[in-house]
Enzyme design. Sequence first.
Site, short mmCIF file in Angstrom:
data_model
loop_
_atom_site.label_atom_id
_atom_site.label_comp_id
_atom_site.label_asym_id
_atom_site.label_seq_id
_atom_site.Cartn_x
_atom_site.Cartn_y
_atom_site.Cartn_z
N MET A 158 32.86 56.43 44.52
CA MET A 158 31.47 56.81 44.78
C MET A 158 31.16 58.13 44.07
O MET A 158 30.84 59.15 44.67
CB MET A 158 31.24 56.95 46.28
CG MET A 158 31.29 55.65 47.04
SD MET A 158 29.88 54.54 46.66
CE MET A 158 30.70 53.29 45.66
N HIS A 159 31.23 58.09 42.73
CA HIS A 159 31.07 59.31 41.93
C HIS A 159 29.83 60.10 42.32
O HIS A 159 29.90 61.28 42.67
CB HIS A 159 30.97 58.94 40.44
CG HIS A 159 32.17 58.24 39.89
ND1 HIS A 159 33.37 58.89 39.65
CD2 HIS A 159 32.36 56.96 39.50
CE1 HIS A 159 34.24 58.03 39.15
NE2 HIS A 159 33.65 56.85 39.04
N ASP A 160 28.66 59.47 42.24
CA ASP A 160 27.40 60.20 42.38
C ASP A 160 27.15 60.66 43.81
O ASP A 160 26.44 61.65 44.04
CB ASP A 160 26.24 59.32 41.91
CG ASP A 160 26.33 59.01 40.43
OD1 ASP A 160 26.89 59.84 39.68
OD2 ASP A 160 25.86 57.94 40.01
N THR B 55 29.04 62.17 45.69
CA THR B 55 29.65 63.47 45.97
C THR B 55 28.63 64.60 45.86
O THR B 55 28.76 65.62 46.55
CB THR B 55 30.83 63.76 45.02
OG1 THR B 55 30.38 63.70 43.66
CG2 THR B 55 31.95 62.75 45.22
#
Length: 308
Positions: free
Chosen positions: A235-237, A239
């Site tokens: 869930m890169h974005d 963060t």
Amino acid sequence: MITKRPIIIDTDPGIDDAVAIAAAVFCEKLDVKLISTVSGNVSINHTTKNAQRLIEFFGKDIPVAQGSCKPLIKVFEDASHIHGETGMAGFEFPEPTKALHPKNSIDAMREIILNSEEKITLVPIGPLTNIALLLLTYPEVKDKIEEIVLMGGSSGRGNHTPAAEFNIYADPEAAKIVFASKVKITVCPLDVTSVATLDLETINTLRDMNKVGEMFYSLFNHYRGGSVAKGGLKMHDLTTIAYLDKPELFKSVETFVDIETGSRYTEGFMVVDFKGIYNQPNNVTFCTEINVEEFRTWMLNIFKNINL
């Protein structure tokens, strides 16, 4: 009464972008003033329509403005191999009914920033094209930007090339402009986003919460950003929203960052000078660690309160 932090999200949805947008619009501490779209994970037509669909699905009255369809200089490359051809395959959204913001996203951001009583935080979770154009075209906005909290880069290897993370690689010239802008910047890099995953238990819990959870469960079946069987979905974005809402989940350092733009093999490489070798002033807060279990709990706590 909670004082909400006004933010503008600049995005290229994208499945993990969609989760970040959902968390932001339902977060009690954030006030999303605008969704600005950029080409990145998929083309601008897809990213813009995806943003419109999401905002209407969430039942929110937040304007969506369309931004740049290509990088400043280089040829456009997408990440459809990760997110699918449209960016959000796997769920049938109704066609959007609300019109786009009448201005392009650069002018729309300027208008909101300059007319706001409070300073605005920019949250770019795609390539930095729009942000660079905003800062170059309207430098007067800098004094009214509280901070830029972005997802991108890495202190080590990349995820799109051996040297570069996708968001920075997609428009390295834009990234170089942003990091040289002297605006306060916080970076959520691959160092934390690659471990900020959702495991099977978290995904199943999310599915059973409400319509938003069901929608994301459907999207996750078409997302190739990680593997549930091998560490979880990345869930890169998301963060960036976690950092804005609960910064205590992270460890970070102040450091100097610059972007390589001129080499075939290192294009988009993020130079992170932890040891001060180049004797340059620190220009970012760089996140180095995240508490993954608390990150998952934080996400579920936001989504469980959604009444859809």
